[in-house]
Scaffold this motif. Structure first.
Motif, short mmCIF file in Angstrom:
data_model
loop_
_atom_site.label_atom_id
_atom_site.label_comp_id
_atom_site.label_asym_id
_atom_site.label_seq_id
_atom_site.Cartn_x
_atom_site.Cartn_y
_atom_site.Cartn_z
N ALA A 51 -18.80 -16.52 -13.99
CA ALA A 51 -19.28 -15.24 -14.53
C ALA A 51 -18.52 -14.22 -14.24
O ALA A 51 -17.48 -14.31 -13.53
N SER A 52 -18.65 -12.98 -15.07
CA SER A 52 -17.79 -11.75 -14.62
C SER A 52 -18.99 -10.64 -14.85
O SER A 52 -19.94 -10.86 -15.31
N ALA A 53 -18.42 -9.57 -14.27
CA ALA A 53 -19.26 -8.24 -14.21
C ALA A 53 -18.40 -6.97 -14.39
O ALA A 53 -17.05 -7.04 -13.69
N ARG A 54 -18.69 -6.10 -15.10
CA ARG A 54 -17.99 -4.96 -15.19
C ARG A 54 -18.75 -3.64 -15.47
O ARG A 54 -19.83 -3.81 -16.28
N ILE A 55 -18.58 -2.79 -14.69
CA ILE A 55 -19.44 -1.44 -14.79
C ILE A 55 -18.54 -0.19 -14.98
O ILE A 55 -17.50 -0.33 -14.28
N ASP A 56 -18.85 0.73 -15.96
CA ASP A 56 -18.34 2.00 -15.98
C ASP A 56 -19.09 3.16 -15.28
O ASP A 56 -20.26 3.37 -15.65
N VAL A 57 -18.29 4.04 -14.62
CA VAL A 57 -18.77 5.12 -13.93
C VAL A 57 -18.30 6.30 -14.51
O VAL A 57 -17.04 6.52 -14.30
N GLU A 58 -19.13 7.06 -15.09
CA GLU A 58 -18.51 8.31 -15.56
C GLU A 58 -18.46 9.61 -14.89
O GLU A 58 -17.79 10.48 -15.00
N ALA A 59 -19.27 9.47 -13.53
CA ALA A 59 -19.42 10.29 -12.73
C ALA A 59 -18.17 10.70 -11.83
O ALA A 59 -18.06 11.71 -10.91
N ALA A 60 -17.04 9.74 -11.81
CA ALA A 60 -16.15 10.14 -11.10
C ALA A 60 -15.18 10.82 -11.60
O ALA A 60 -14.82 11.02 -12.69
#
Length: 295
Positions: A51-60
């Motif tokens: 499996a793989s996981a990716r998350i984008d965080v715009e608050a940085a």
């Protein structure tokens, strides 16, 4: 690399991506999380062989773009004990530092060159309501098998019917069978040479996904909005609100419940669910068996 972010946002992103990291692996870099600040946002990624996981965080707030690979579970432990408020993260030589409100931690950097590329998301086949999807997965997962020598039975059948707009989830351990159907919206097919939609959208899909993995995915994707469902010959992908995850499909097929339980003249009884559950609990004290379906 250097960026500033709220501790809670960093902790949530790291925890979400770290779900897929192997507990033990002969390949050390697979225990790492990739932090990427190129493109004006923080992206946290992790993977193992399944499996793989990716998350984008715009608050940085990105102060200096770049990439770094650090031990994921160790970074998560640090995030959990950081003081509330903004934290600053930076690469300093061969160290990745995390500091905030007087606390400062350092992690050794793992070699980026040894880290495998994240698998791409398969072709999106449609979308389903996040809350309904999570509830349906939870309902059928209790019937999935636990015997790893029969891998197909440890999975959940995910069937897509583009003509009726129906998603079917089913699981069995040979002694019980759980099935849920829910509406979904198929994506428009890619036009072929004659202008018609591709065969996949016309015929639908029928695959098996690990029950454990699918349960984790459904729980983590949120309870509102639409979840995009993507499939190809070897993997399934799910995307929602900046979160993207893929999982390898299991080989084999589950028996079709609509044929297995076909009855010419079935007897049907409608009873109050609460009273039925209480009755089963009372008589079950003199029976052996798994009562995990009784809820």
């Amino acid at each position: 690399m250097e960026f500033r972010i709220e501790r809670s946002a960093l902790t949530e992103a790291v925890a979400w991506a770290a779900r897929v990291l192997p507990v033990r692996s002969p390949v050390p870099v697979l225990g790492g999380l990739l932090l990427d600040t190129e493109g004006g946002r923080l992206r946290v990624s992790g993977l193992d062989y399944e499996a793989s996981a990716r998350i984008d965080v715009e608050a940085a707030e990105i102060l200096r773009p770049g990439k770094v690979l650090v031990m994921g579970r160790r970074l998560l432990d640090i995030c959990k004990v950081l003081p509330d408020g903004p934290v600053e993260c930076a690469v300093e030589g061969s160290r990745f530092t995390v500091s905030g409100d007087g606390a400062r931690f350092g992690l050794s950097v793992l070699p980026l060159a040894d880290y495998p590329a994240l698998p791409s998301l398969p072709q999106v086949r449609g979308a389903v309501d996040a809350a309904e999807f999570a509830a349906a997965v939870a309902d059928v997962a209790v019937a999935a098998g636990r015997d790893d020598t029969l891998p197909a039975l440890t999975g959940i059948r995910l069937g897509l019917d583009g003509e009726t707009g129906t998603m079917t989830l089913a699981a069995t351990d040979r002694y019980r069978f759980a099935v849920r159907t829910l509406p979904w919206k198929a994506a428009a097919g890619d036009p072929g040479p004659d202008g018609s939609a591709d065969a996949f959208h016309e015929a639908g899909a029928d695959v098996i996904v690990s029950a454990r993995r699918l349960t984790e995915i459904a729980r983590s994707l949120g309870r509102s909005g639409l979840v995009s469902v993507a499939l190809d010959a070897g993997s399934a992908g799910f995307e929602h609100a900046g979160m993207r995850t893929t999982v390898r499909l299991l080989e084999g097929r589950l028996p079709r419940h609509d044929k297995l339980f076909a009855l010419e003249s079935p007897a049907v009884a409608v009873v109050d669910r609460g009273r039925l559950v209480e009755a089963v609990k009372r008589v079950s004290v003199v029976a052996d068996g798994d009562l995990s379906l009784i809820h």
